[in-house]
Design a protein around this motif. Structure first.
Motif: not given
Length: 279
Positions: A210-218, A239-241
């Motif tokens: 089901a995964l659609r989005v990965v948000f890495d705050v780095i 991204s973190g940006l």
């Protein structure tokens, strides 16, 4: 306004701070508004925070607050609702009364809304100040189940009790690197890359149906191993940006009273990253 003692000032405070992109973003916002304001980086430890902030003169308009000062900042002024909710502040605004805000929650909501995210199940890696802001943003976006991963069982239980009591969501505590809940639609990592790198095989983002989005705050260095793996699997990666720029737009508004388009700030920060990469 002629530069001088009374020139309006702001800064980003935290530790380490040398590579912060906040000055680039904030100064681009002030230039867009035609304001001659100063903005700087200030290295500051938690034990230095109270003395520093109490010693500022009336030329100061605001502070952007990064780690490890967010919990300390939460207690230094009149808090907004999100500071009360999360126990963390990343923005201090000076005026007749010192006020503190958590614009991370606003920035996360905006960044995910820009992607058209409408999800019901999310996973958060980490359980600190940023993770609490992420949980608030996910709950406001309609998420009803949050899987939270971390190393410390007691902190995981505390996060679960806080989120279920304050946000009205169901929380499943899991150990760091556990296989994702198959229903997870968005994954947000709030931990340093080094803490997660050895767990990428068991996390297995490429096998979560089901995964659609990965948000890495780095955002530095980028891409992170998690982001690279997610991109290779064809997932949308933030991204973190995205967080940094969206929350900074709210900080500029709080400091100056005026709005700046997010695109102006993102253009400035991308140009700076390109310059750093070429130097």
């Amino acid at each position: 306004m002629t530069p001088g003692h009374n020139r309006p000032r702001a800064a980003v405070v935290g530790s380490p701070i040398a590579h912060s992109l906040s000055p680039v973003i904030q100064l681009a916002g002030y230039a867009h508004l035609g304001l001659d304001w100063g903005y700087e980086r200030i290295e500051l430890r938690p034990d230095q925070f109270d003395g520093f902030i109490d010693g500022l003169d009336d030329s100061w308009r605001g502070l952007s607050v990064t780690m490890p000062l967010k919990e300390r900042a939460a207690a230094c002024g009149l808090p907004d609702d999100d500071v009360v909710l999360t126990g963390a502040a990343n923005t201090v605004v000076f005026g007749e009364q010192r006020r503190v805000y958590n614009t991370d929650t606003l920035g996360l909501v905006d960044a995910m809304a820009a992607e058209g995210l409408a999800v019901r199940v999310g996973t958060v890696i980490g359980n600190g100040a940023t993770a609490r802001s992420v949980a608030v943003a996910l709950a406001r976006g309609g998420v009803r189940l949050i899987e939270v991963q971390g190393r410390n069982p007691e902190r995981l239980r505390a996060f679960r009790d806080w989120a279920e009591g304050s946000l009205g969501v169901e929380v499943q505590p899991r150990s760091l690197g556990a296989p994702l809940d198959p229903a997870t639609e968005v994954l947000v990592s709030t931990v340093p890359s080094a803490a997660l790198n050895t767990h990428l095989d068991t996390l297995a983002v490429e096998f979560c149906p089901a995964l659609r989005v990965v948000f890495d705050v780095i955002y530095h260095p980028w891409p992170t191993p998690l982001a690279g793996r997610a991109a290779s699997a064809g997932l949308r990666v933030l991204s973190g940006l995205d967080l940094l720029v969206h929350q900074a737009a709210h900080q500029v508004r709080l400091f100056t009273g005026s709005e700046v388009p997010v695109a102006v700030l993102m253009s400035a920060v991308r140009a700076e990253l390109q310059r750093r990469g070429a130097s």
